[in-house]
Design an enzyme around this catalytic site. Structure first.
Site, PDB file in Angstrom:
ATOM      1  N   LYS A 135      -1.080  -8.332  -2.966  1.00 38.34           N
ATOM      2  CA  LYS A 135      -2.356  -7.633  -2.889  1.00 38.34           C
ATOM      3  C   LYS A 135      -2.115  -6.156  -3.173  1.00 38.34           C
ATOM      4  CE  LYS A 135      -4.697  -6.570   0.964  1.00 38.34           C
ATOM      5  NZ  LYS A 135      -5.012  -5.167   0.683  1.00 38.34           N
ATOM      6  N   ASN A 139     -24.420  -4.306 -12.982  1.00 39.93           N
ATOM      7  CA  ASN A 139     -24.039  -3.612 -14.214  1.00 39.93           C
ATOM      8  C   ASN A 139     -22.871  -2.654 -13.970  1.00 39.93           C
ATOM      9  OD1 ASN A 139     -24.680  -2.902 -17.090  1.00 39.93           O
ATOM     10  ND2 ASN A 139     -24.931  -0.876 -16.147  1.00 39.93           N
ATOM     11  N   ASP A 149      -7.367  -5.575  -4.358  1.00 38.57           N
ATOM     12  CA  ASP A 149      -8.298  -5.483  -3.215  1.00 38.57           C
ATOM     13  C   ASP A 149      -9.290  -4.346  -3.472  1.00 38.57           C
ATOM     14  OD1 ASP A 149      -9.444  -5.511  -0.695  1.00 38.57           O
ATOM     15  OD2 ASP A 149      -7.602  -5.013   0.383  1.00 38.57           O
ATOM     16  N   ARG A 150     -10.131  -4.505  -4.495  1.00 32.09           N
ATOM     17  CA  ARG A 150     -10.974  -3.410  -4.974  1.00 32.09           C
ATOM     18  C   ARG A 150     -12.250  -3.242  -4.156  1.00 32.09           C
ATOM     19  NH1 ARG A 150     -14.245  -0.374  -6.032  1.00 32.09           N
ATOM     20  NH2 ARG A 150     -14.674   0.826  -7.922  1.00 32.09           N
ATOM     21  N   LYS A 151     -12.657  -4.290  -3.488  1.00 27.71           N
ATOM     22  CA  LYS A 151     -13.881  -4.229  -2.650  1.00 27.71           C
ATOM     23  C   LYS A 151     -15.059  -3.607  -3.403  1.00 27.71           C
ATOM     24  CE  LYS A 151     -11.433  -3.985   1.786  1.00 27.71           C
ATOM     25  NZ  LYS A 151     -10.048  -3.657   1.358  1.00 27.71           N
ATOM     26  N   ASP A 161     -21.320  -2.392  -5.708  1.00 24.94           N
ATOM     27  CA  ASP A 161     -22.434  -1.722  -6.398  1.00 24.94           C
ATOM     28  C   ASP A 161     -23.292  -2.766  -7.134  1.00 24.94           C
ATOM     29  OD1 ASP A 161     -24.012   0.354  -7.564  1.00 24.94           O
ATOM     30  OD2 ASP A 161     -22.247   1.658  -7.670  1.00 24.94           O
ATOM     31  N   TYR A 196      -4.559  -6.643  14.837  1.00 25.93           N
ATOM     32  CA  TYR A 196      -3.613  -7.649  14.351  1.00 25.93           C
ATOM     33  C   TYR A 196      -3.629  -8.904  15.212  1.00 25.93           C
ATOM     34  CZ  TYR A 196      -1.498  -3.989  11.465  1.00 25.93           C
ATOM     35  OH  TYR A 196      -1.282  -2.996  10.545  1.00 25.93           O
ATOM     36  N   ASP A 239       0.833  -1.202   0.000  1.00 24.88           N
ATOM     37  CA  ASP A 239       0.000   0.000   0.000  1.00 24.88           C
ATOM     38  C   ASP A 239       0.869   1.255   0.000  1.00 24.88           C
ATOM     39  OD1 ASP A 239      -2.114  -1.809   0.149  1.00 24.88           O
ATOM     40  OD2 ASP A 239      -2.197  -1.715   2.324  1.00 24.88           O
TER      41      ASP A 239
HETATM   42  P1  5BU Z   1      -1.780  -3.668   7.185  1.00 26.13           P
HETATM   43  O1  5BU Z   1      -0.756  -2.641   6.863  1.00 26.13           O
HETATM   44  O2  5BU Z   1      -1.190  -5.075   7.374  1.00 26.13           O
HETATM   45  O3  5BU Z   1      -2.678  -3.277   8.319  1.00 26.13           O
HETATM   46  O4  5BU Z   1      -2.664  -3.703   5.849  1.00 26.13           O
HETATM   47  C1  5BU Z   1      -3.770  -4.540   5.694  1.00 26.13           C
HETATM   48  C2  5BU Z   1      -4.274  -4.508   4.271  1.00 26.13           C
HETATM   49  O5  5BU Z   1      -5.401  -5.383   4.191  1.00 26.13           O
HETATM   50  C3  5BU Z   1      -4.746  -3.150   3.789  1.00 26.13           C
HETATM   51  O6  5BU Z   1      -4.462  -3.069   2.402  1.00 26.13           O
HETATM   52  C4  5BU Z   1      -6.250  -3.174   3.985  1.00 26.13           C
HETATM   53  O7  5BU Z   1      -6.938  -2.423   3.001  1.00 26.13           O
HETATM   54  C5  5BU Z   1      -6.564  -4.642   3.809  1.00 26.13           C
HETATM   55  N1  5BU Z   1      -7.725  -5.122   4.594  1.00 26.13           N
HETATM   56  C6  5BU Z   1      -7.761  -5.104   5.974  1.00 26.13           C
HETATM   57  O8  5BU Z   1      -6.811  -4.676   6.619  1.00 26.13           O
HETATM   58  N2  5BU Z   1      -8.854  -5.604   6.625  1.00 26.13           N
HETATM   59  C7  5BU Z   1      -9.932  -6.087   5.978  1.00 26.13           C
HETATM   60  O9  5BU Z   1     -10.883  -6.547   6.600  1.00 26.13           O
HETATM   61  C8  5BU Z   1      -9.866  -6.096   4.544  1.00 26.13           C
HETATM   62  C9  5BU Z   1      -8.764  -5.615   3.897  1.00 26.13           C
HETATM   63 BR1  5BU Z   1     -11.273  -6.739   3.592  1.00 26.13          BR
END
Ligand code: 5BU
Length: 279
Positions: free
Chosen positions: A62, A101, A93-95, A98, A225, A40
């Site tokens: 991802k 269509n 991870d587009r989630k 909608d 975490y 990210d």
């Molecule tokens: P982290 O830096 O390990 O906290 O990042 C977690 C990634 O997983 C981050 O890209 C979130 O958008 C993604 N994520 C999440 O943390 N929890 C969720 O429930 C979902 C995606 Br769905």
């Protein structure tokens, strides 16, 4: 067939018909890695450099492609080259969230053309089954797989209880394209009241789990975490998703060391799970 929790990744690969699920399970077994790194970062150069560093240790990358500030489509060509070089799959991870269509257009078109490069993507079940129909109309002919968000890792998530059960029921009705869930635990038997037990025994949804960290319990914005051991051994999940715990750790040597550390932890937890079940 025993519960997927009892089987090796390689055995499970044989039972899957969806090409993305099969390829992911085969990759996990081949590389001995159930680690997905979430990259990210906001600059193309950092994105590609980090992926090249962690590539040998992961089964899956991802992405949140929309956070890249200097995005050019050539970055996707580089990403595909890294995917071939290091043998990993790609998960945007587009989630999606909608009507069918609209998500079909968002998946196939626009700046990012996600369906053209991402083996796996995900969607919220909130709109109902039409979201799967829409995404499947684009993704199935390309051999892609969809993950539904049955749960989330963040504090106070509304994705729980009946919502989670209904997400699993939606997936069961589309097992060719929905290959698994974002969830914090196995979904075996969830929402299965009244279903035939032999049919359920053949069910094998992949559980991809974010919210994994060895050095922190959370962040200041609700992230929570757990360790790879808690996630894979205790909760029976299949793929650990780690972001800042790896790419946020300093220079390339540190990032590489963290990737190897999480790979080892995730794999040891899986091996223990299999041996515990076998004994
Ligand atoms: P982290 O830096 O390990 O906290 O990042 C977690 C990634 O997983 C981050 O890209 C979130 O958008 C993604 N994520 C999440 O943390 N929890 C969720 O429930 C979902 C995606 Br769905």
């Amino acid at each position: 067939m025993p519960s997927a929790r009892l089987l090796t990744y390689a055995q499970r690969a044989e039972n899957h018909h969806n090409p993305a699920a099969k390829a992911l399970l085969e990759t996990i077994g081949r590389k001995k890695s159930n680690l997905c790194v979430s990259v990210d970062v906001t600059k193309q150069a950092d994105f590609l450099r980090i992926i090249d560093v962690v590539g040998p240790y992961i089964c899956l990358v991802k992405t949140h492609v929309d956070v890249i500030e200097d995005f050019e489509f050539s970055m996707i060509d580089r990403l595909k080259e890294l995917s071939a070089k290091h043998d990993f799959l790609i998960f945007e991870d587009r989630k999606f969230a909608d009507i069918g269509n609209t998500v079909a257009l968002q998946y196939s078109s626009g700046v990012y053309k996600i369906s053209s490069w991402s083996h796996i993507t995900n969607a919220h079940p909130i709109p109902g089954p039409g979201i799967i129909t829409g995404l499947s109309s684009i993704g199935t002919p390309l051999g892609r797989g969809l993950i539904l968000l049955a749960e989330m890792s963040s504090k106070g998530t509304l994705a729980s209880g009946a919502y989670t059960s209904q997400a699993v029921q939606m997936a069961r009705a589309h097992r060719d394209f929905v290959i698994g869930f974002i969830a914090m635990r196995r979904m075996d038997g969830v929402g299965a009241e009244g279903l035939d037990s032999t049919d359920l025994a053949n069910e094998d949804f992949l559980i991809l789990t974010p919210g994994v960290g060895l050095d922190a319990k959370g962040d200041s914005m609700g992230q929570q975490y757990r360790t790879p051991r808690e996630v894979v051994l205790e909760s029976g999940c299949d793929v650990i998703i780690v972001g800042r715990g790896i790419y946020g750790k300093g220079n390339d040597a540190d990032i590489q060391a963290q990737a190897e550390r999480y790979r080892k932890e995730g794999w040891a937890a899986y091996e223990e799970r299999i041996s515990v079940q076998a004994s």
